[in-house]
Motif scaffolding. Structure first.
Motif, mmCIF file in Angstrom:
data_model
loop_
_atom_site.group_PDB
_atom_site.id
_atom_site.type_symbol
_atom_site.label_atom_id
_atom_site.label_comp_id
_atom_site.label_asym_id
_atom_site.label_seq_id
_atom_site.Cartn_x
_atom_site.Cartn_y
_atom_site.Cartn_z
ATOM 1 N N UNK A 76 1.043 -1.357 -0.010
ATOM 2 C CA UNK A 76 0.111 0.062 -0.190
ATOM 3 C C UNK A 76 0.990 1.176 0.131
ATOM 4 N N UNK A 77 0.356 2.410 -0.792
ATOM 5 C CA UNK A 77 1.265 3.581 -0.583
ATOM 6 C C UNK A 77 0.910 4.287 0.655
ATOM 7 N N UNK A 78 1.918 4.843 1.123
ATOM 8 C CA UNK A 78 1.528 5.910 2.447
ATOM 9 C C UNK A 78 0.621 7.055 1.837
ATOM 10 N N UNK A 79 -0.284 7.354 2.960
ATOM 11 C CA UNK A 79 -1.146 8.467 2.519
ATOM 12 C C UNK A 79 -1.384 9.374 3.848
ATOM 13 N N UNK A 80 -2.056 10.394 3.586
ATOM 14 C CA UNK A 80 -2.562 11.520 4.641
ATOM 15 C C UNK A 80 -3.929 12.053 4.160
ATOM 16 N N UNK A 81 -4.826 12.034 5.068
ATOM 17 C CA UNK A 81 -5.963 12.781 4.644
ATOM 18 C C UNK A 81 -6.317 13.917 5.362
ATOM 19 N N UNK A 82 -6.890 14.897 4.830
ATOM 20 C CA UNK A 82 -6.944 16.098 5.856
ATOM 21 C C UNK A 82 -8.268 16.638 5.387
ATOM 22 N N UNK A 90 -17.976 27.830 3.520
ATOM 23 C CA UNK A 90 -17.994 26.976 4.312
ATOM 24 C C UNK A 90 -18.248 25.317 4.166
ATOM 25 N N UNK A 91 -18.167 25.210 2.667
ATOM 26 C CA UNK A 91 -18.325 23.606 2.223
ATOM 27 C C UNK A 91 -17.024 22.648 2.798
ATOM 28 N N UNK A 92 -17.627 21.491 2.954
ATOM 29 C CA UNK A 92 -16.695 20.742 3.561
ATOM 30 C C UNK A 92 -15.778 20.145 2.508
ATOM 31 N N UNK A 93 -14.437 19.878 2.721
ATOM 32 C CA UNK A 93 -13.289 19.600 1.996
ATOM 33 C C UNK A 93 -12.648 18.550 2.367
ATOM 34 N N UNK A 94 -12.069 17.673 1.617
ATOM 35 C CA UNK A 94 -11.210 16.690 2.068
ATOM 36 C C UNK A 94 -9.920 16.608 0.829
ATOM 37 N N UNK A 95 -8.800 16.505 1.637
ATOM 38 C CA UNK A 95 -7.559 16.325 0.552
ATOM 39 C C UNK A 95 -6.888 15.055 1.067
ATOM 40 N N UNK A 96 -6.604 14.331 -0.105
ATOM 41 C CA UNK A 96 -5.816 12.817 -0.002
ATOM 42 C C UNK A 96 -4.604 13.024 -0.623
ATOM 43 N N UNK A 97 -3.566 12.655 0.147
ATOM 44 C CA UNK A 97 -2.080 12.745 -0.378
ATOM 45 C C UNK A 97 -1.490 11.416 -0.279
ATOM 46 N N UNK A 98 -1.227 10.729 -1.483
ATOM 47 C CA UNK A 98 -0.805 9.425 -1.436
ATOM 48 C C UNK A 98 0.863 9.437 -1.892
ATOM 49 N N UNK A 99 1.594 8.694 -1.039
ATOM 50 C CA UNK A 99 3.031 8.873 -1.384
ATOM 51 C C UNK A 99 3.264 7.382 -2.170
ATOM 52 N N UNK A 100 4.121 7.454 -3.422
ATOM 53 C CA UNK A 100 4.497 6.339 -4.198
ATOM 54 C C UNK A 100 6.075 6.096 -4.252
ATOM 55 N N UNK A 101 6.858 6.099 -3.339
ATOM 56 C CA UNK A 101 8.225 6.235 -3.411
ATOM 57 C C UNK A 101 9.036 5.334 -4.063
#
Length: 190
Positions: A76-82, A90-101
């Protein structure tokens, strides 16, 4: 299977969004005509080469394909969700950051994403309140994120993807449309 959740008929050169659609296609006129054409071509080729087994070229091709190396999965790649809120509305927002080293050819290979209905997946019992965001990049495993089944704002700057080739990081940011409920009809591969 081409990409995640997409089926390809190499005989007819068609793409299908789900397995049911693909199976229906294999029973249709276009596919059946293609099979008949291929059988006639193979029979003609077998007569020309003096072979008695019409399926010989097909079985030889299959055995050659079996000798190819199996695809190795890295994991699995590393990931961060914000989670955040848009300062404008004021809308809800999701940011997904996936790392493929470990990705070797980052310039030629970019992660792909798609939305999946809770009814398409087979891991959990379907829940109409959720949908899944899938991100895939060979040779890594596909990662799925369970998100609310609410409409996603596809407006300018509201749904953004970025593939940083140098850092090998894929970022996807999405905003939900506030005040609206219902299922998201955006299930195409991006």
């Amino acid at each position: 299977i081409i990409g995640f959740g997409t089926y390809e008929c190499k005989l007819c050169l068609t793409l299908h969004t789900n397995e049911a659609n693909y199976l229906a296609h294999t029973q249709g006129k276009k596919h059946q005509a293609g099979l008949a054409r291929r059988a006639a071509m193979e029979a003609k080729l077998a007569r020309k080469e003096g072979e008695t087994d019409v399926m010989m070229p097909l079985t030889m091709a299959a055995s050659k394909a079996g000798n190819m190396e199996a695809k190795i999965r890295i994991g699995r790649p590393g990931y961060e969700v914000s989670k955040s809120r848009c300062p404008e509305n004021n809308a809800r927002c999701l940011t997904f950051e996936l790392h493929y080293p470990e990705l070797d050819d980052a310039r030629n290979r970019q992660p792909r994403h798609r939305f999946m209905s809770a009814y398409e997946q087979r891991v959990e019992a379907p829940d109409k309140n959720y949908q899944y965001l899938l991100v895939a990049c060979e040779p890594y495993e596909t990662v799925a994120f369970k998100i609310p089944n609410e409409p996603i704002d596809r407006g300018e700057g509201r749904f953004v993807t970025n593939w940083d080739v140098d850092r090998k990081v894929f970022t996807l940011t999405l905003h939900f449309l506030e005040g609206q409920t219902g299922s998201n009809k955006n299930s195409d591969v991006q």
